[in-house]
Design a protein around this motif. Sequence first.
Motif, PDB file in Angstrom:
ATOM      1  N   UNK A  70     101.246 -50.758  12.091  1.00  0.00           N
ATOM      2  CA  UNK A  70     100.244 -51.749  11.678  1.00  0.00           C
ATOM      3  C   UNK A  70      98.846 -51.145  11.678  1.00  0.00           C
ATOM      4  N   UNK A  71      98.509 -50.404  12.723  1.00  0.00           N
ATOM      5  CA  UNK A  71      97.187 -49.774  12.782  1.00  0.00           C
ATOM      6  C   UNK A  71      97.005 -48.770  11.655  1.00  0.00           C
ATOM      7  N   UNK A  72      98.065 -48.028  11.354  1.00  0.00           N
ATOM      8  CA  UNK A  72      97.989 -47.042  10.279  1.00  0.00           C
ATOM      9  C   UNK A  72      97.824 -47.706   8.918  1.00  0.00           C
ATOM     10  N   UNK A  73      98.622 -48.724   8.667  1.00  0.00           N
ATOM     11  CA  UNK A  73      98.543 -49.403   7.369  1.00  0.00           C
ATOM     12  C   UNK A  73      97.190 -50.089   7.191  1.00  0.00           C
ATOM     13  N   UNK A  74      96.723 -50.779   8.225  1.00  0.00           N
ATOM     14  CA  UNK A  74      95.421 -51.444   8.137  1.00  0.00           C
ATOM     15  C   UNK A  74      94.302 -50.426   7.982  1.00  0.00           C
ATOM     16  N   UNK A  75      94.367 -49.344   8.745  1.00  0.00           N
ATOM     17  CA  UNK A  75      93.352 -48.296   8.631  1.00  0.00           C
ATOM     18  C   UNK A  75      93.342 -47.643   7.261  1.00  0.00           C
ATOM     19  N   UNK A  76      94.521 -47.450   6.685  1.00  0.00           N
ATOM     20  CA  UNK A  76      94.598 -46.851   5.352  1.00  0.00           C
ATOM     21  C   UNK A  76      94.004 -47.779   4.301  1.00  0.00           C
ATOM     22  N   UNK A  77      94.328 -49.058   4.391  1.00  0.00           N
ATOM     23  CA  UNK A  77      93.758 -50.025   3.449  1.00  0.00           C
ATOM     24  C   UNK A  77      92.238 -50.079   3.599  1.00  0.00           C
ATOM     25  N   UNK A  78      91.762 -50.091   4.836  1.00  0.00           N
ATOM     26  CA  UNK A  78      90.320 -50.123   5.051  1.00  0.00           C
ATOM     27  C   UNK A  78      89.635 -48.857   4.547  1.00  0.00           C
ATOM     28  N   UNK A  79      90.260 -47.695   4.735  1.00  0.00           N
ATOM     29  CA  UNK A  79      89.635 -46.460   4.246  1.00  0.00           C
ATOM     30  C   UNK A  79      89.600 -46.412   2.726  1.00  0.00           C
ATOM     31  N   UNK A  80      90.563 -47.056   2.088  1.00  0.00           N
ATOM     32  CA  UNK A  80      90.573 -47.082   0.622  1.00  0.00           C
ATOM     33  C   UNK A  80      89.614 -48.126   0.048  1.00  0.00           C
ATOM     34  N   UNK A  81      89.348 -49.182   0.794  1.00  0.00           N
ATOM     35  CA  UNK A  81      88.507 -50.255   0.261  1.00  0.00           C
ATOM     36  C   UNK A  81      87.071 -50.210   0.776  1.00  0.00           C
ATOM     37  N   UNK A  82      86.904 -50.089   2.093  1.00  0.00           N
ATOM     38  CA  UNK A  82      85.563 -50.130   2.677  1.00  0.00           C
ATOM     39  C   UNK A  82      85.098 -48.790   3.224  1.00  0.00           C
ATOM     40  N   UNK A  83      86.028 -47.975   3.647  1.00  0.00           N
ATOM     41  CA  UNK A  83      85.697 -46.706   4.292  1.00  0.00           C
ATOM     42  C   UNK A  83      85.908 -46.790   5.788  1.00  0.00           C
ATOM     43  N   UNK A  84      86.279 -45.685   6.399  1.00  0.00           N
ATOM     44  CA  UNK A  84      86.462 -45.634   7.843  1.00  0.00           C
ATOM     45  C   UNK A  84      85.090 -45.645   8.514  1.00  0.00           C
ATOM     46  N   UNK A  85      85.033 -45.952   9.807  1.00  0.00           N
ATOM     47  CA  UNK A  85      83.737 -45.953  10.492  1.00  0.00           C
ATOM     48  C   UNK A  85      83.036 -44.596  10.375  1.00  0.00           C
ATOM     49  N   UNK A  86      81.818 -44.600   9.918  1.00  0.00           N
ATOM     50  CA  UNK A  86      81.041 -43.375   9.794  1.00  0.00           C
ATOM     51  C   UNK A  86      81.267 -42.596   8.521  1.00  0.00           C
ATOM     52  N   UNK A  87      82.053 -43.135   7.586  1.00  0.00           N
ATOM     53  CA  UNK A  87      82.284 -42.418   6.328  1.00  0.00           C
ATOM     54  C   UNK A  87      82.421 -43.409   5.183  1.00  0.00           C
ATOM     55  N   UNK A  88      82.291 -42.888   3.977  1.00  0.00           N
ATOM     56  CA  UNK A  88      82.401 -43.726   2.780  1.00  0.00           C
ATOM     57  C   UNK A  88      83.874 -43.965   2.445  1.00  0.00           C
ATOM     58  N   UNK A  89      84.115 -44.880   1.526  1.00  0.00           N
ATOM     59  CA  UNK A  89      85.491 -45.137   1.104  1.00  0.00           C
ATOM     60  C   UNK A  89      86.067 -43.900   0.445  1.00  0.00           C
ATOM     61  N   UNK A  90      87.381 -43.777   0.505  1.00  0.00           N
ATOM     62  CA  UNK A  90      88.054 -42.610  -0.059  1.00  0.00           C
ATOM     63  C   UNK A  90      88.884 -43.023  -1.265  1.00  0.00           C
ATOM     64  N   UNK A  91      89.207 -42.045  -2.085  1.00  0.00           N
ATOM     65  CA  UNK A  91      90.088 -42.285  -3.217  1.00  0.00           C
ATOM     66  C   UNK A  91      91.535 -42.140  -2.777  1.00  0.00           C
ATOM     67  N   UNK A  92      92.437 -42.746  -3.529  1.00  0.00           N
ATOM     68  CA  UNK A  92      93.858 -42.678  -3.214  1.00  0.00           C
ATOM     69  C   UNK A  92      94.335 -41.230  -3.291  1.00  0.00           C
ATOM     70  N   UNK A  93      95.016 -40.784  -2.244  1.00  0.00           N
ATOM     71  CA  UNK A  93      95.532 -39.418  -2.211  1.00  0.00           C
ATOM     72  C   UNK A  93      97.016 -39.451  -1.873  1.00  0.00           C
TER      73      UNK A  93
END
Length: 121
Positions: A70-93
């Motif tokens: 759950x943490x991984x899936x939520x973190x992946x969705x957040x990194x693709x949409x909003x970005x992880x804490x301290x970084x910008x959003x990422x593109x799908x890889x």
Amino acid sequence: MPRELTVASRWAAVAALLLAAVLVERSVHAASTSALVLQGVVALLAVLGGVKMWLHNCFESHLVVVLAVAATAIGTVLSLTLGMPGSARTDLSAAHVVTFVLSAAIGVLLVADARARGATR
């Protein structure tokens, strides 16, 4: 309390360890320290849960693996949409796709494990 080991629980344990490997790879290339720590902790949880599931297939191992997924899936969705804490959003890889596939596979395997154990009662 240990449960009976099933083929699905063994494959779920292997998938959890593969998910941990993907998280370690992603944490090595993390853009910020907070992302590195978050992914490292979740990878450690996935390893501990996967090993415990391989050995005992108990409720606790299922809980830890489900929380890691759950943490991984939520973190992946957040990194693709909003970005992880301290970084910008990422593109799908490819790592994101593998993460989603492994997360879905673990969920399916845990349901199959529950059904297999239910059929033997």
